[in-house]
Design an enzyme around this catalytic site. Structure first.
Site, PDB file in Angstrom:
ATOM      1  N   LYS A  22       0.832  -1.209   0.000  1.00  0.00           N
ATOM      2  CA  LYS A  22       0.000   0.000   0.000  1.00  0.00           C
ATOM      3  C   LYS A  22       0.862   1.253   0.000  1.00  0.00           C
ATOM      4  O   LYS A  22       0.654   2.159  -0.813  1.00  0.00           O
ATOM      5  CB  LYS A  22      -0.910  -0.006   1.232  1.00  0.00           C
ATOM      6  CG  LYS A  22      -1.536   1.338   1.574  1.00  0.00           C
ATOM      7  CD  LYS A  22      -2.502   1.244   2.722  1.00  0.00           C
ATOM      8  CE  LYS A  22      -1.977   1.671   4.068  1.00  0.00           C
ATOM      9  NZ  LYS A  22      -1.584   3.092   4.162  1.00  0.00           N
ATOM     10  N   ASN A  23       1.831   1.295   0.904  1.00  0.00           N
ATOM     11  CA  ASN A  23       2.597   2.533   1.066  1.00  0.00           C
ATOM     12  C   ASN A  23       3.621   2.765  -0.041  1.00  0.00           C
ATOM     13  O   ASN A  23       4.294   3.783  -0.073  1.00  0.00           O
ATOM     14  CB  ASN A  23       3.268   2.562   2.442  1.00  0.00           C
ATOM     15  CG  ASN A  23       2.240   2.789   3.541  1.00  0.00           C
ATOM     16  OD1 ASN A  23       1.093   3.106   3.258  1.00  0.00           O
ATOM     17  ND2 ASN A  23       2.659   2.626   4.782  1.00  0.00           N
ATOM     18  N   ARG A  92      -4.523   9.991   3.572  1.00  0.00           N
ATOM     19  CA  ARG A  92      -3.264  10.640   3.926  1.00  0.00           C
ATOM     20  C   ARG A  92      -2.355  10.802   2.697  1.00  0.00           C
ATOM     21  O   ARG A  92      -1.754  11.837   2.475  1.00  0.00           O
ATOM     22  CB  ARG A  92      -2.589   9.760   4.984  1.00  0.00           C
ATOM     23  CG  ARG A  92      -1.291  10.282   5.504  1.00  0.00           C
ATOM     24  CD  ARG A  92      -1.496  11.166   6.699  1.00  0.00           C
ATOM     25  NE  ARG A  92      -0.232  11.746   7.110  1.00  0.00           N
ATOM     26  CZ  ARG A  92      -0.117  12.960   7.602  1.00  0.00           C
ATOM     27  NH1 ARG A  92      -1.166  13.722   7.743  1.00  0.00           N
ATOM     28  NH2 ARG A  92       1.054  13.417   7.960  1.00  0.00           N
ATOM     29  N   CYS A 116      -5.758   7.957   8.766  1.00  0.00           N
ATOM     30  CA  CYS A 116      -6.052   7.355  10.076  1.00  0.00           C
ATOM     31  C   CYS A 116      -5.817   8.371  11.180  1.00  0.00           C
ATOM     32  O   CYS A 116      -4.862   9.146  11.124  1.00  0.00           O
ATOM     33  CB  CYS A 116      -5.130   6.160  10.335  1.00  0.00           C
ATOM     34  SG  CYS A 116      -5.761   4.604   9.743  1.00  0.00           S
ATOM     35  N   PRO A 122       1.172  16.129  11.526  1.00  0.00           N
ATOM     36  CA  PRO A 122       1.426  17.385  10.822  1.00  0.00           C
ATOM     37  C   PRO A 122       2.058  17.159   9.452  1.00  0.00           C
ATOM     38  O   PRO A 122       2.539  16.055   9.156  1.00  0.00           O
ATOM     39  CB  PRO A 122       2.413  18.101  11.747  1.00  0.00           C
ATOM     40  CG  PRO A 122       3.085  17.019  12.520  1.00  0.00           C
ATOM     41  CD  PRO A 122       2.098  15.892  12.637  1.00  0.00           C
ATOM     42  N   ILE A 123       2.070  18.209   8.606  1.00  0.00           N
ATOM     43  CA  ILE A 123       2.776  18.113   7.321  1.00  0.00           C
ATOM     44  C   ILE A 123       3.851  19.199   7.236  1.00  0.00           C
ATOM     45  O   ILE A 123       4.293  19.571   6.157  1.00  0.00           O
ATOM     46  CB  ILE A 123       1.816  18.207   6.099  1.00  0.00           C
ATOM     47  CG1 ILE A 123       1.030  19.523   6.109  1.00  0.00           C
ATOM     48  CG2 ILE A 123       0.884  17.016   6.027  1.00  0.00           C
ATOM     49  CD1 ILE A 123       0.437  19.851   4.746  1.00  0.00           C
ATOM     50  N   ASP A 124       4.285  19.698   8.401  1.00  0.00           N
ATOM     51  CA  ASP A 124       5.257  20.794   8.395  1.00  0.00           C
ATOM     52  C   ASP A 124       6.555  20.432   7.669  1.00  0.00           C
ATOM     53  O   ASP A 124       7.159  21.278   7.009  1.00  0.00           O
ATOM     54  CB  ASP A 124       5.553  21.249   9.830  1.00  0.00           C
ATOM     55  CG  ASP A 124       6.069  20.116  10.690  1.00  0.00           C
ATOM     56  OD1 ASP A 124       5.419  19.053  10.711  1.00  0.00           O
ATOM     57  OD2 ASP A 124       7.125  20.259  11.323  1.00  0.00           O
ATOM     58  N   ASP A 304       3.505   0.471  12.101  1.00  0.00           N
ATOM     59  CA  ASP A 304       2.315  -0.127  11.497  1.00  0.00           C
ATOM     60  C   ASP A 304       2.055  -1.561  11.965  1.00  0.00           C
ATOM     61  O   ASP A 304       0.972  -2.094  11.709  1.00  0.00           O
ATOM     62  CB  ASP A 304       2.419  -0.103   9.967  1.00  0.00           C
ATOM     63  CG  ASP A 304       2.107   1.275   9.406  1.00  0.00           C
ATOM     64  OD1 ASP A 304       1.669   2.150  10.174  1.00  0.00           O
ATOM     65  OD2 ASP A 304       2.302   1.475   8.194  1.00  0.00           O
ATOM     66  N   ILE A 326       6.594   6.913  17.529  1.00  0.00           N
ATOM     67  CA  ILE A 326       6.318   7.620  16.276  1.00  0.00           C
ATOM     68  C   ILE A 326       4.906   8.205  16.295  1.00  0.00           C
ATOM     69  O   ILE A 326       4.715   9.386  16.017  1.00  0.00           O
ATOM     70  CB  ILE A 326       6.551   6.681  15.080  1.00  0.00           C
ATOM     71  CG1 ILE A 326       8.032   6.290  15.105  1.00  0.00           C
ATOM     72  CG2 ILE A 326       6.165   7.358  13.769  1.00  0.00           C
ATOM     73  CD1 ILE A 326       8.450   5.275  14.115  1.00  0.00           C
ATOM     74  N   ARG A 396      -9.416  -0.407   3.942  1.00  0.00           N
ATOM     75  CA  ARG A 396      -8.556   0.622   3.348  1.00  0.00           C
ATOM     76  C   ARG A 396      -7.186   0.065   3.003  1.00  0.00           C
ATOM     77  O   ARG A 396      -6.517   0.574   2.102  1.00  0.00           O
ATOM     78  CB  ARG A 396      -8.367   1.778   4.338  1.00  0.00           C
ATOM     79  CG  ARG A 396      -9.579   2.681   4.464  1.00  0.00           C
ATOM     80  CD  ARG A 396      -9.220   3.915   5.258  1.00  0.00           C
ATOM     81  NE  ARG A 396      -7.812   4.165   5.083  1.00  0.00           N
ATOM     82  CZ  ARG A 396      -6.965   4.492   6.032  1.00  0.00           C
ATOM     83  NH1 ARG A 396      -7.378   4.684   7.241  1.00  0.00           N
ATOM     84  NH2 ARG A 396      -5.700   4.665   5.768  1.00  0.00           N
TER      85      ARG A 396
HETATM   86  C1  UD1 Z   1       3.803   6.730   6.563  1.00  0.00           C
HETATM   87  C2  UD1 Z   1       2.834   5.614   6.278  1.00  0.00           C
HETATM   88  C3  UD1 Z   1       2.188   5.117   7.559  1.00  0.00           C
HETATM   89  C4  UD1 Z   1       3.225   4.784   8.595  1.00  0.00           C
HETATM   90  C5  UD1 Z   1       4.230   5.916   8.763  1.00  0.00           C
HETATM   91  C6  UD1 Z   1       5.395   5.574   9.672  1.00  0.00           C
HETATM   92  C7  UD1 Z   1       2.041   6.140   4.054  1.00  0.00           C
HETATM   93  C8  UD1 Z   1       0.922   6.612   3.200  1.00  0.00           C
HETATM   94  N1  UD1 Z   1       1.809   6.101   5.365  1.00  0.00           N
HETATM   95  O1  UD1 Z   1       3.037   7.810   7.098  1.00  0.00           O
HETATM   96  O2  UD1 Z   1       1.423   3.960   7.247  1.00  0.00           O
HETATM   97  O3  UD1 Z   1       2.580   4.533   9.825  1.00  0.00           O
HETATM   98  O4  UD1 Z   1       4.778   6.281   7.492  1.00  0.00           O
HETATM   99  O5  UD1 Z   1       6.095   4.483   9.156  1.00  0.00           O
HETATM  100  O6  UD1 Z   1       3.091   5.758   3.575  1.00  0.00           O
HETATM  101  N2  UD1 Z   1       5.995  14.164  11.064  1.00  0.00           N
HETATM  102  C9  UD1 Z   1       6.101  15.504  11.389  1.00  0.00           C
HETATM  103  N3  UD1 Z   1       5.943  16.420  10.379  1.00  0.00           N
HETATM  104  C10 UD1 Z   1       5.710  16.058   9.093  1.00  0.00           C
HETATM  105  C11 UD1 Z   1       5.617  14.684   8.782  1.00  0.00           C
HETATM  106  C12 UD1 Z   1       5.752  13.755   9.797  1.00  0.00           C
HETATM  107  O7  UD1 Z   1       6.294  15.858  12.528  1.00  0.00           O
HETATM  108  O8  UD1 Z   1       5.601  16.936   8.240  1.00  0.00           O
HETATM  109  C13 UD1 Z   1       6.155  13.155  12.143  1.00  0.00           C
HETATM  110  C14 UD1 Z   1       4.904  12.304  12.335  1.00  0.00           C
HETATM  111  O9  UD1 Z   1       3.979  12.925  13.193  1.00  0.00           O
HETATM  112  C15 UD1 Z   1       5.483  11.025  12.903  1.00  0.00           C
HETATM  113  C16 UD1 Z   1       6.842  10.921  12.219  1.00  0.00           C
HETATM  114  O10 UD1 Z   1       7.141  12.228  11.729  1.00  0.00           O
HETATM  115  O11 UD1 Z   1       5.701  11.149  14.281  1.00  0.00           O
HETATM  116  C17 UD1 Z   1       6.908   9.947  11.070  1.00  0.00           C
HETATM  117  O12 UD1 Z   1       5.848  10.198  10.169  1.00  0.00           O
HETATM  118  P1  UD1 Z   1       5.956   9.889   8.613  1.00  0.00           P
HETATM  119  O13 UD1 Z   1       7.108   8.981   8.371  1.00  0.00           O
HETATM  120  O14 UD1 Z   1       5.877  11.158   7.876  1.00  0.00           O
HETATM  121  O15 UD1 Z   1       4.627   9.093   8.364  1.00  0.00           O
HETATM  122  P2  UD1 Z   1       3.657   9.253   7.161  1.00  0.00           P
HETATM  123  O16 UD1 Z   1       4.428   9.528   5.909  1.00  0.00           O
HETATM  124  O17 UD1 Z   1       2.516  10.144   7.519  1.00  0.00           O
END
Ligand code: UD1
Length: 415
Positions: A22-23, A92, A116, A122-124, A304, A326, A396
């Site tokens: 999926k990812n 997401r 989820c 965040p997306i910062d 996951d 995480i 999903r």
């Molecule tokens: C992806 C996976 C999700 C998995 C996660 C961690 C997809 C679609 N989803 O999610 O299934 O659980 O990796 O392996 O591939 N963070 C920030 N700011 C940001 C982005 C992330 O602070 O802009 C933090 C998150 O809150 C989290 C950590 O970084 O604590 C890791 O998140 P990230 O690796 O970005 O996960 P996703 O890409 O959302």
């Protein structure tokens, strides 16, 4: 509204074939738009998240042909319009359209991506990467707007190795003249898969899978065919079902190279298994041992699989602790497991599991994708009938889950 009904106690036996990741599939589908030609993707999982993403793309005038064993995507008429499909806030991975649109059009307007509910997501870091590439980002309520006169290569250092932000930075920079460097990049196997796909279309990306990724811009990409890697989280899920209730189950399309963090824990908790060519054979495992488990960035234990492992640990002989660093509140499934007789106490981001406690069938609710999968495992291990409400969370991310479980003798139906 549907529910899943599981009659517990069956011994699982046979073979499960793991689907595409999926990812990996989600960003690869988005990345395929970058060539604006035909792309044929094999081994995409048949899951709701993929369907939702394809629906978003159709609204952006992408032609999609879905056959039994591949998806053909033709994006030559992709439109540079606001991406405001209702599906964006449910998925997401729709954030990958930011990187793609920025690369193609120097512009994107998109609803805030959902997904989820695992606490704050965040997306910062994504926006920070786009800014460093000379994008101007604005967030107004649930709208994200990113613009650039011209993207410029740069060095991007991520203070957290985010999977999504790393992939988004790769997508945004494929056409940027010169060099872009990502430092402290996430190292997940899915990142290697996305980079391999982009390179197959003609991109020039090196270092994916390590903490430094270098992207040298190319003028254009061309259409191609690609086979998506298999899903290591789905594989882990079925391995845990087999560990909990199995006689002998083969998990086929299991790549042990990408599952070391998980395998180390199987050994520690005394799960009996053999690793063969492209599969893992889980043998009857009666005496599960308790353990301490902490999630980590790859190659650490994947967040996951944390919730699903936790369901198995309800049957371990002693006290286990599971910590998710995480996603700190990824423990909603614990309250549901307790309804089935488990004894789990959650304190901030640590769950203490008092095992073994006999599980009984109950009515429980799937609150998120992996939490839902943990309830399926619990239902298979429990005595009597378990009803899982809101199973759409599970669909999903798990392709053909009913068929796969039935094939190994599990008793699961949908009503
Ligand atoms: C992806 C996976 C999700 C998995 C996660 C961690 C997809 C679609 N989803 O999610 O299934 O659980 O990796 O392996 O591939 N963070 C920030 N700011 C940001 C982005 C992330 O602070 O802009 C933090 C998150 O809150 C989290 C950590 O970084 O604590 C890791 O998140 P990230 O690796 O970005 O996960 P996703 O890409 O959302």
């Amino acid at each position: 509204v549907k529910k899943l009904i599981i009659k517990g106690g069956q011994l699982l036996e046979g073979e499960v074939h793991i689907s595409g990741s999926k990812n990996s599939a989600l960003p690869i589908i988005c990345a395929s738009l970058l060539c604006q030609e035909f792309v044929k993707l094999f081994n995409c999982p048949d899951i709701e998240d993929v369907n939702r993403l394809l629906d978003i793309l159709r609204e952006l005038h992408v032609d999609i042909k879905r056959e039994a064993d591949y998806i053909e995507i033709n994006s030559h008429s992709l439109k540079n319009i606001a991406i405001n499909s209702a599906n964006v806030s449910k998925l997401r991975a729709s954030y990958y359209l930011m990187g793609v649109y920025l690369a193609l059009f120097n512009h994107v307007q998109i609803n805030m991506p959902g997904g989820c509910d695992l606490g704050s997501r965040p997306i910062d870091l994504h926006l920070k990467a786009f800014r460093l590439l000379n994008g101007k980002c604005e967030v107004n309520y649930d709208q994200v707007l990113i613009d650039s006169k011209k993207l410029k290569g740069n060095k991007i250092f991520f203070e957290i190795p985010s999977v999504g932000a790393t992939i988004n930075a790769m997508l945004a920079s494929v056409f940027i003249e010169g060099k872009t460097i990502i430092e402290n990049a996430a190292k997940e196997p899915e990142i290697i898969d996305v980079a391999n796909f982009l390179n197959k279309m003609g991109a020039n990306i090196t270092g994916a899978g390590s903490c430094i990724i270098e992207i040298n811009g190319v003028k254009r990409l061309k259409g191609t065919e690609y086979y998506v890697m298999s899903d290591r989280i789905e594989a882990g899920t079925y391995a845990l079902m087999a560990a909990g209730r199995g006689k002998e189950v083969d998990i086929v399309n299991f790549n042990h190279k990408y599952n070391n963090g998980f395998i180390a824990k199987l050994i520690e908790s005394n799960v009996k298994f053999k690793i063969l060519d492209n599969k893992i054979k889980i043998l009857s495992s009666k005496d599960i041992l308790p353990l301490n488990l902490k999630t980590g960035y790859y190659p650490g234990f994947p967040t996951d699989l944390q919730q699903i492992y936790l369901a198995l640990l309800t049957q371990a002989k002693g006290i286990s602790k599971v910590q998710d660093s995480i996603y700190k509140s990824r423990f909603k499934n614990c309250y549901e497991l307790n309804k089935m007789g488990a004894r789990i106490i959650v304190d901030e981001n640590v769950a203490t599991i008092y095992g073994p406690h006999h599980l009984n069938g109950a009515e429980v609710t799937a609150t998120d994708l992996r939490g839902g999968a943990s309830l399926v495992l619990a239902g298979l291990m429990a005595e009597g009938t378990t009803t899982i409400l809101n199973p759409e969370h599970i669909f999903r991310g798990y392709s053909g889950i009913l068929e796969k479980i039935r094939k190994i003798n599990g008793n699961i139906t949908i009503a």
